[in-house]
Design an enzyme around this catalytic site. Sequence first.
Site, PDB file in Angstrom:
ATOM      1  N   GLY A 247     -16.696  -3.887 -40.774  1.00 60.51           N
ATOM      2  CA  GLY A 247     -16.552  -4.670 -39.542  1.00 60.51           C
ATOM      3  C   GLY A 247     -16.189  -6.124 -39.804  1.00 60.51           C
ATOM      4  N   HIS A 248     -15.902  -6.816 -38.729  1.00 62.60           N
ATOM      5  CA  HIS A 248     -15.432  -8.196 -38.814  1.00 62.60           C
ATOM      6  C   HIS A 248     -16.532  -9.130 -39.327  1.00 62.60           C
ATOM      7  CE1 HIS A 248     -17.029  -7.443 -34.811  1.00 62.60           C
ATOM      8  NE2 HIS A 248     -17.302  -8.704 -34.687  1.00 62.60           N
TER       9      HIS A 248
END
Lengths: 348, 348, 348
Positions: A247-248
């Site tokens: 994920g970011h």
Amino acid sequence: MKFSELVEKLNSEIAGQSLTQNPALNPDIYGVAAVDAAPSGTLSYIEGLKFASFVQCSDASALILPLDESLQIQATEQGKAWISVANPRLVFAEAIALFYRPYQPQPQIHPTAVIDRSAQIGSEVYIGPHVVIQAGVTIGNRVCLHPNVVIYPEVKIGDRSILHANCTIHERTQIGCDCVIHSGAVIGSEGFGFVPTASGWVKMEQSGITVLEDSVEVGCNSTIDRPSVGETRIGKATKLDNLVHIGHGCTVGQNCAFAGHVGLAGGVTVGNGVLLAGQVGIANQVKVGDRAIVTAQSGVHSDIQPGDIVSGSPALANRLYLKTCAVYKRLPELYQSLKALERRFKDS
Amino acid sequence: MKFSELVEKLNSEIAGQSLTQNPALNPDIYGVAAVDAAPSGTLSYIEGLKFASFVQCSDASALILPLDESLQIQATEQGKAWISVANPRLVFAEAIALFYRPYQPQPQIHPTAVIDRSAQIGSEVYIGPHVVIQAGVTIGNRVCLHPNVVIYPEVKIGDRSILHANCTIHERTQIGCDCVIHSGAVIGSEGFGFVPTASGWVKMEQSGITVLEDSVEVGCNSTIDRPSVGETRIGKATKLDNLVHIGHGCTVGQNCAFAGHVGLAGGVTVGNGVLLAGQVGIANQVKVGDRAIVTAQSGVHSDIQPGDIVSGSPALANRLYLKTCAVYKRLPELYQSLKALERRFKDS
Amino acid sequence: MKFSELVEKLNSEIAGQSLTQNPALNPDIYGVAAVDAAPSGTLSYIEGLKFASFVQCSDASALILPLDESLQIQATEQGKAWISVANPRLVFAEAIALFYRPYQPQPQIHPTAVIDRSAQIGSEVYIGPHVVIQAGVTIGNRVCLHPNVVIYPEVKIGDRSILHANCTIHERTQIGCDCVIHSGAVIGSEGFGFVPTASGWVKMEQSGITVLEDSVEVGCNSTIDRPSVGETRIGKATKLDNLVHIGHGCTVGQNCAFAGHVGLAGGVTVGNGVLLAGQVGIANQVKVGDRAIVTAQSGVHSDIQPGDIVSGSPALANRLYLKTCAVYKRLPELYQSLKALERRFKDS
């Protein structure tokens, strides 16, 4: 190739590894094979005592053994040439490399590739058919871009990195030297950033970047998002298997290995040398310490200390988990025991 | 940009949000950053009290604070400019948009794109290199098809939708306006429909379609299958993260968000505003009510009522789950206690 | 088409299936539909008694019923034409095929395809735009390669196999006849083989191959790795759903079905007719016997005997698992009971 020649070549590459061998036998070796499927004329290996029985039944003509005298005696009795080393799997890896020439296309820029004129392309690169390279991209020397790779603007790719077919690198991503991005992987895509409001989701622009340090490998169809601000970073020599999602805003250290289907939510911090087994999930903002191990399918919701081994969903210390699993299996029996006690109490 | 100018621009876009600010300080702001990595000269935000300590240690020159007086005092003491709002994350999203210009290619139909002559293409579209558009496709205005996108026959794509590189849209899929399909996603592919028979699997033709309503986002390498008959439908403004799988014949409502690796089997019905956390699985034909929340890695085998929060595999009401998890950790101890009781009973 | 004509066509294809029908009604049928969404003029089906209530409320003009007299009476009362068969879903699959003509491109080699001159291409193939076929590849007759497919060197693809858009087949992979590889899948990629050493990961070359026997289907964005030595093999007529990961050196038998997000680690051996439900994980070197069933999200760490049904993570016999789940839900209550007993004991 004679077994003795083969060993010499291996030996030159395993400096410092203690190594003994059986000089009496020197068969011709034409290839390498798994021990349970090895025909005569091949070299195979015994990883540990768990596989010891294969010394008896394998047709391999030569074996790489662990440092175990009884296995050496058995192998000799079976008429097999052998060497005995501290890390048979490592030496077998070297043996494979003696027989196998991986597919590596010759330097070429295929005429069907579409390359923006502002892109800077290094020397001796392979750019395959239908590759697309957008504006402001920098490609290092000896980089290999397999067919149908798409590179968005302002990406940097370091020397000798290999990008397999159909993968996509998004804008401003930085890929180090000697990285391997496997087919279909997507790097630097928009993080999943939406703010809930009374009138629905508001998109948060993902203005950050994704950075892969040197020697990172990213498995087939894995995805690594960029964050709203700052960066998503994968440390040097970390290896990701297939279908992994990062994920970011995650920061992953060096020399980690994540198995298939691992998922990291946003802003996770992972130390160096961390092992995540298959289908592990790590929740938002969690910190995982150096050399931690998370066993398969575990779900991690709180920080893990360096060197800890955790298991289960939600994850517990592995030692506790093994005990809880043992009791879990006996829950029906436990329930009956408890009810029996209660009945007796009622009578008393 | 002066902080005051910045706030004015934000303010214009946050109608109705209560907002206070510290007028004494008016630094120059050149960008936005995460609070734990913000250099001087940047604006950052404090999402909630969990992150309150960053008011003390962040180098950001300005902060977006929640409506909390003590944080305001601290920020002022630290010499930081600030505004204080009901939803700091939303306002930060707006601030990012002031500084960030997302990559958006200019309208163009690249000469290497292969477009069937029967396709209808809107105005001001971008169709990148090596895009393939088959027969009978309709593409709206200002649509953006990044390189190597493949559109099978008779697909419809609404105005302003963006399809990132290497994604594939299968026959007869309908994509609404303002959708974003991220790289490598596959929409409208054949559902997994096989009938077991004595002589093996018989394939069920997947004659249905997949429909994405307006403003849907589909993450990288996610897949949405079409059914044997009828449709698979994703409701307006629903957002899917990376590596999500939506089985054939599912109906998903509006404004939902599904995190990475979520999997819906066939024929699942999901209401509006539903949140599915990472690696959640939902079994065949299950119905999930409006605004339900399923926490990470849960496995849902029976219907969920509107507004319910469920957890675990198989999923339980979240309140029960938290209690069972607390006891689960103590199972070894419980087991010992029970055995001790039994021993004492035996003696009595 | 009159219902009677339709039944005749079905009947010709269901040799041996017992079949009764209602001769009084003979409506015109223009299509097929799901029973809960079937308009007048369509044929639908009732899979089993679970769906019996739809006989009353569906608008379908004709139904395929199971062999159940009460359903037949109800259908007649509702004025619906019907047939009654042993396997309604199978017959419905045949009915769909009467009305649906799947998209099948005409034989053609698109001029934008890049095909190495050493490749051998069969007759009546479709090779779509931007397909890339490297050196030494053999493509059978009537094969269909959709746009942007990439075939690495020395791959063999059998007659009538279909490869959907954007999928990648790695070097030396062997794909049988009548296989379907869905969009974005990656076959024959490098296994995740790294040997841990004091100086970091050493890559083990993946010199083996991947073999798909005839009639295998591989779902969208699924990945099947090749091993260091030997082969990864998927048996005849086995079907894999989307986003499945098959690790290096796995051997999967015939007629299996693996649902979405299933992951097999390295060297797993799976028998014939095995069913793995969604998000199941199987650990390294585990053996799964013929006709075993693993329910959703289970984690398998030890061998499974033929015909066994297992559930949970770590997986237990399904019958035991159902009991443990029933007790698990009551753990808080169990804990209270135990503590109450202990308190009473203390008093005694």
